[in-house]
Design a protein around this motif. Sequence first.
Motif, PDB file in Angstrom:
ATOM      1  N   VAL A  35       0.835  -1.195   0.000  1.00 31.64           N
ATOM      2  CA  VAL A  35       0.000   0.000   0.000  1.00 31.64           C
ATOM      3  C   VAL A  35       0.870   1.246   0.000  1.00 31.64           C
ATOM      4  O   VAL A  35       1.970   1.252   0.571  1.00 31.64           O
ATOM      5  CB  VAL A  35      -0.971   0.003   1.209  1.00 31.64           C
ATOM      6  CG1 VAL A  35      -0.217   0.140   2.527  1.00 31.64           C
ATOM      7  CG2 VAL A  35      -2.019   1.101   1.083  1.00 31.64           C
ATOM      8  N   PRO A  37       0.906   5.697  -1.759  1.00 29.21           N
ATOM      9  CA  PRO A  37       0.350   6.652  -2.729  1.00 29.21           C
ATOM     10  C   PRO A  37       0.795   6.334  -4.148  1.00 29.21           C
ATOM     11  O   PRO A  37       1.694   5.507  -4.361  1.00 29.21           O
ATOM     12  CB  PRO A  37       0.930   7.994  -2.253  1.00 29.21           C
ATOM     13  CG  PRO A  37       2.203   7.622  -1.563  1.00 29.21           C
ATOM     14  CD  PRO A  37       1.947   6.303  -0.905  1.00 29.21           C
ATOM     15  N   SER A  38       0.176   6.979  -5.117  1.00 26.11           N
ATOM     16  CA  SER A  38       0.557   6.783  -6.513  1.00 26.11           C
ATOM     17  C   SER A  38       2.038   7.103  -6.701  1.00 26.11           C
ATOM     18  O   SER A  38       2.553   8.084  -6.150  1.00 26.11           O
ATOM     19  CB  SER A  38      -0.280   7.695  -7.423  1.00 26.11           C
ATOM     20  OG  SER A  38      -1.646   7.364  -7.332  1.00 26.11           O
ATOM     21  N   CYS A  40       4.578   5.196  -5.731  1.00 26.34           N
ATOM     22  CA  CYS A  40       5.465   4.722  -4.656  1.00 26.34           C
ATOM     23  C   CYS A  40       6.218   3.450  -5.030  1.00 26.34           C
ATOM     24  O   CYS A  40       7.102   3.012  -4.285  1.00 26.34           O
ATOM     25  CB  CYS A  40       4.681   4.499  -3.362  1.00 26.34           C
ATOM     26  SG  CYS A  40       3.586   3.065  -3.405  1.00 26.34           S
ATOM     27  N   LYS A  42       4.649   0.357  -5.813  1.00 22.67           N
ATOM     28  CA  LYS A  42       3.968  -0.892  -5.447  1.00 22.67           C
ATOM     29  C   LYS A  42       3.579  -1.733  -6.658  1.00 22.67           C
ATOM     30  O   LYS A  42       3.778  -2.958  -6.656  1.00 22.67           O
ATOM     31  CB  LYS A  42       2.753  -0.597  -4.571  1.00 22.67           C
ATOM     32  CG  LYS A  42       1.725   0.365  -5.153  1.00 22.67           C
ATOM     33  CD  LYS A  42       0.682   0.753  -4.122  1.00 22.67           C
ATOM     34  CE  LYS A  42      -0.408   1.635  -4.735  1.00 22.67           C
ATOM     35  NZ  LYS A  42       0.133   2.947  -5.186  1.00 22.67           N
ATOM     36  N   GLU A 159      -4.699  -3.466  -7.715  1.00 22.15           N
ATOM     37  CA  GLU A 159      -5.810  -2.539  -7.476  1.00 22.15           C
ATOM     38  C   GLU A 159      -7.120  -3.039  -8.103  1.00 22.15           C
ATOM     39  O   GLU A 159      -7.757  -2.309  -8.892  1.00 22.15           O
ATOM     40  CB  GLU A 159      -5.456  -1.134  -8.005  1.00 22.15           C
ATOM     41  CG  GLU A 159      -4.153  -0.612  -7.425  1.00 22.15           C
ATOM     42  CD  GLU A 159      -4.182   0.870  -7.135  1.00 22.15           C
ATOM     43  OE1 GLU A 159      -5.244   1.381  -6.765  1.00 22.15           O
ATOM     44  OE2 GLU A 159      -3.132   1.510  -7.265  1.00 22.15           O
ATOM     45  N   SER A 162     -10.535  -0.769  -7.622  1.00 22.33           N
ATOM     46  CA  SER A 162     -10.502   0.696  -7.745  1.00 22.33           C
ATOM     47  C   SER A 162     -11.541   1.238  -8.727  1.00 22.33           C
ATOM     48  O   SER A 162     -11.892   2.412  -8.658  1.00 22.33           O
ATOM     49  CB  SER A 162      -9.105   1.168  -8.150  1.00 22.33           C
ATOM     50  OG  SER A 162      -8.741   0.621  -9.399  1.00 22.33           O
ATOM     51  N   THR A 191      -2.708  -1.891  -3.505  1.00 23.86           N
ATOM     52  CA  THR A 191      -3.783  -0.913  -3.413  1.00 23.86           C
ATOM     53  C   THR A 191      -3.223   0.415  -2.909  1.00 23.86           C
ATOM     54  O   THR A 191      -2.172   0.449  -2.265  1.00 23.86           O
ATOM     55  CB  THR A 191      -4.906  -1.392  -2.466  1.00 23.86           C
ATOM     56  OG1 THR A 191      -5.952  -0.426  -2.429  1.00 23.86           O
ATOM     57  CG2 THR A 191      -4.385  -1.593  -1.047  1.00 23.86           C
ATOM     58  N   HIS A 192      -3.944   1.498  -3.214  1.00 23.01           N
ATOM     59  CA  HIS A 192      -3.617   2.796  -2.608  1.00 23.01           C
ATOM     60  C   HIS A 192      -4.573   3.081  -1.461  1.00 23.01           C
ATOM     61  O   HIS A 192      -4.449   4.091  -0.773  1.00 23.01           O
ATOM     62  CB  HIS A 192      -3.716   3.914  -3.641  1.00 23.01           C
ATOM     63  CG  HIS A 192      -5.103   4.119  -4.160  1.00 23.01           C
ATOM     64  ND1 HIS A 192      -5.628   3.382  -5.198  1.00 23.01           N
ATOM     65  CD2 HIS A 192      -6.102   4.940  -3.753  1.00 23.01           C
ATOM     66  CE1 HIS A 192      -6.873   3.755  -5.411  1.00 23.01           C
ATOM     67  NE2 HIS A 192      -7.196   4.703  -4.547  1.00 23.01           N
ATOM     68  N   ASP A 193      -5.549   2.172  -1.260  1.00 24.71           N
ATOM     69  CA  ASP A 193      -6.612   2.360  -0.278  1.00 24.71           C
ATOM     70  C   ASP A 193      -6.215   1.722   1.049  1.00 24.71           C
ATOM     71  O   ASP A 193      -6.127   0.495   1.163  1.00 24.71           O
ATOM     72  CB  ASP A 193      -7.899   1.720  -0.814  1.00 24.71           C
ATOM     73  CG  ASP A 193      -9.110   1.998   0.068  1.00 24.71           C
ATOM     74  OD1 ASP A 193      -8.934   2.119   1.291  1.00 24.71           O
ATOM     75  OD2 ASP A 193     -10.231   2.064  -0.462  1.00 24.71           O
ATOM     76  N   GLN A 194      -5.989   2.555   2.061  1.00 24.43           N
ATOM     77  CA  GLN A 194      -5.526   2.019   3.339  1.00 24.43           C
ATOM     78  C   GLN A 194      -6.562   1.135   4.019  1.00 24.43           C
ATOM     79  O   GLN A 194      -6.212   0.227   4.769  1.00 24.43           O
ATOM     80  CB  GLN A 194      -5.124   3.162   4.275  1.00 24.43           C
ATOM     81  CG  GLN A 194      -6.184   4.221   4.396  1.00 24.43           C
ATOM     82  CD  GLN A 194      -6.292   4.765   5.795  1.00 24.43           C
ATOM     83  OE1 GLN A 194      -6.141   4.051   6.761  1.00 24.43           O
ATOM     84  NE2 GLN A 194      -6.564   6.030   5.900  1.00 24.43           N
ATOM     85  N   LYS A 208       6.805   4.116   0.144  1.00 20.17           N
ATOM     86  CA  LYS A 208       6.946   5.521  -0.255  1.00 20.17           C
ATOM     87  C   LYS A 208       8.240   5.655  -1.048  1.00 20.17           C
ATOM     88  O   LYS A 208       9.293   5.176  -0.611  1.00 20.17           O
ATOM     89  CB  LYS A 208       7.006   6.424   0.979  1.00 20.17           C
ATOM     90  CG  LYS A 208       7.242   7.903   0.660  1.00 20.17           C
ATOM     91  CD  LYS A 208       7.559   8.689   1.910  1.00 20.17           C
ATOM     92  CE  LYS A 208       7.864  10.144   1.582  1.00 20.17           C
ATOM     93  NZ  LYS A 208       8.388  10.883   2.741  1.00 20.17           N
TER      94      LYS A 208
END
Length: 367
Positions: A35, A37-38, A40, A42, A159, A162, A191-194, A208
């Motif tokens: 996980v 942000p965009s 990073c 992942k 993702e 999303s 995912t970017h969703d925590q 990050k």
Amino acid sequence: MAEVKLKEVTKKFGNFTAVDRINLEALDGEFVVLVGPSGCGKTTTLRMIAGLEEVTEGEIYIGDRLVNDVPPKDRDIAMVFQNYALYPHMDVYNNMAFGLKLRKVPKKEIDRRVREAAELLGISDKLRAKPRELSGGQRQRVAVGRAIVRDPKVFLFDEPLSNLDAKLRVRMRAELAELHQRLKTTTIYVTHDQVEAMTLGYRVAVMKDGVVQQYDAPQVIYDQPANMFVAGFIGSPPMNFLDARLVEEDSKVFVQGKGFKLLVPQDKLTDEVRSFIGREVVFGIRPEDLRTPEMVREDRTEASFPGRVRVREPLGDELIVYADCAGDEVIAKLDPHLPIEPGQEITLIAAMERMHLFDPETEQAII
């Protein structure tokens, strides 16, 4: 065995380092979430595991096998993409069966696997439908079904939820968790969703700038964030950060900042914390660890500080309050029945047993 191990894995695009010396291990049958942000790193990490991106440095193992130079089709993995990647001219049955046909699996075995997966996913009645006839959730189930029928060692999800609306995303999240409990296949999920990360992952890697900031169980990451980035990324609304100084008076240690002076509990006074007495720190407190006097029975004067309400967001089960505290914005999750209005003076009481301190220079956690 289906462990996935990344050892000092790096990916560079020219002079840009997208992934920087990642060490990660997903145990057999574990559900691991990446996980962040965009940008990073992942998805790039997931694509290297899949073999869709070459590794610049380091080693990737699936089981005991080094797979750096193994083509994607020979890695025994199945990947579910963000956009589903269904063949529009094929019906659901043939979308799910396509990979097995390429592998020359016998027709009877293909039929058995497709129908079992469709039953498991609740799409048995859609096997003759084309993708355009399906809802977003149904298309996602088809994409997952196509992965399931291959019976791979590892599932890779990029993702996958999303593109779904909020309500359907919640339902599909629960279905994916239940599916993993049944299949127990090693799964790596991006995912970017925590919220997805916290609810699905046995362990979560917070990333990050191409670096894993912390890799642990979701509750550990929430309770004991390794640094300010993790503390601010995990949790909604995010943790409050206030500039302060540690001071000692009459054998007591306080966090002192603009407009507040809060007593540090005795059991928090480790040697490392004491080494910061007289120095600048960043005081961290989560919105859910702030209360008002009406919500606290005992006297908590040494944990309270004043503010003025700027904005209130009633959510039915809770009230989000944005307050101005001596020029700093502080967010609190409060009892929704409290008569709190913008412009009102408010006293906030911090649950100091759940406080956090960070080094302002390194941003690493002190406690």
